[in-house]
Write a protein that holds these residues in place. Sequence first.
Motif, short mmCIF file in Angstrom:
data_model
loop_
_atom_site.label_atom_id
_atom_site.label_comp_id
_atom_site.label_asym_id
_atom_site.label_seq_id
_atom_site.Cartn_x
_atom_site.Cartn_y
_atom_site.Cartn_z
N LEU A 98 0.83 -1.21 0.00
CA LEU A 98 0.00 0.00 0.00
C LEU A 98 0.87 1.26 0.00
O LEU A 98 1.93 1.29 0.62
N ARG A 141 -4.23 2.12 8.58
CA ARG A 141 -4.67 1.73 7.24
C ARG A 141 -6.00 2.43 7.03
O ARG A 141 -6.95 2.24 7.79
N GLU A 195 2.08 4.93 1.08
CA GLU A 195 2.19 5.46 2.44
C GLU A 195 2.32 6.98 2.41
O GLU A 195 3.07 7.54 1.62
N ILE A 218 -1.74 3.76 3.63
CA ILE A 218 -1.24 3.81 5.01
C ILE A 218 -0.89 5.26 5.35
O ILE A 218 -0.29 5.96 4.52
#
Length: 374
Positions: A2, A184, A4, A197
């Motif tokens: 994911l 998250r 960030e 994130i």
Amino acid sequence: MLAEIDVAIIGAGVIGLATAGEIAQRKTEVFVFEKNHSFGLETSSRHSEVIHAGIYYPEDSLKTKLCVAGKSLLYELCEKHNIAYKKTGKIIVAVDENKISWLEELCEQGRQNGVDDLVLLSRMELKKLEPNIEARAGLLSPSSGILDSYTLLKFLYSQAREKGVEFAFGTEVVGIEKMGAKYRVEIRDREGISAFISRVVINAAGLNSDRIARLAGIDVAKAGYRLHYCKGEYFSLSSKYRNLVSRLIYPTPEQAGHGIHVTPGLDGRVRLGPDARYVEAIDYGVDETQGEAFYNSAKRFLPHLELEDLAPESAGIRPKLQGPGEGFRDFVITHEEKAGFHGLINLIGIESPGLTAAPAIARYVGRMAAELFD
Ligand SMILES: Cc1cc2nc3c(=O)[nH]c(=O)nc-3n(C[C@H](O)[C@H](O)[C@H](O)COP(=O)(O)OP(=O)(O)OC[C@H]3O[C@@H](n4cnc5c(N)ncnc54)[C@H](O)[C@@H]3O)c2cc1C
């Protein structure tokens, strides 16, 4: 894996916009997520556009401190960046003899809060300043004013963009899950559901801020964060009332609001409102049948008013922490470290004077966020 980011701000009302610009100054990567297609479409565009002085609330409350500080910052900002405003002043009027002692107490409260320019007015002094107003006495607050809030929002948005803030409109935050020292965050947009994130999450979701806190895992009932919606409607006065008053005219407050007041716009148009009524759901329609109650309330100090001069105008909804009949509640602006949520900052119950306080709230939250990155 994911993507960030450093900071996710939920909500692009005046609080989210001002806070985003403040935090991005520190070269932090800031994203703002807004469920609507543009900024400022909820409470931040449905209010009285009044710059409050900071008279009404307890001295040591955030509402007072951030209102008094925000007022000065807001006037400076308007002056420096060509945002239309007018320091009209405001008069709180006592329509009955028995409300005069209340005005005196309010004057004392205001002075304790650092509002040191308040002046008690006799009936004659009031009449000289506002010939169309009829009341027993008044309390003049010279530092209150009005502003063009849309231009303020546009300015805060552009400033945040210039500082590198990224905005995702049409994007609703639907999930927040703590994962170690980070979060998250799940979002829903036109393309469906996705996630990223974030190190820090700032909840500036206005009327939804209690739900966002719950999504993140906060026990909202235990924390006392449950919001109550309190609707305020406005009626406009016909053009013959243009420039009827030079200042904001407020009656002595009613239980959930400041009382139906008279607000002159920057263009000279005059509005009455808002009233205060607890509701279950968000609905911005104006109930025409309330016209008579507005008329009766304002007629007490505007004796020339006629019922047919009122027309339904707009409505806003206050995100209140106190339910009907309950006592004073302050803004909640908290880093939820103690609740076990390091990196989650909640702003809940940001009702009036939230617009006035916005620049000071942004600095306050900016300092909290800076500590997280030091
Ligand atoms: C009737 C009335 C009169 C007022 N008069 C004054 C006044 O004269 N002076 C003054 O100082 N203050 C006044 N206020 C208070 C002031 O308007 C508010 O304090 C201020 O606008 C709050 O801004 P905000 O950014 O917190 O909320 P909002 O403007 O409501 O912004 C929150 C944003 O979060 C977004 N959002 C919510 N959930 C999600 C999600 N899950 N995902 C993504 N986005 C989400 C919403 O779409 C919204 O755009 C008044 C308020 C009312 C109701």
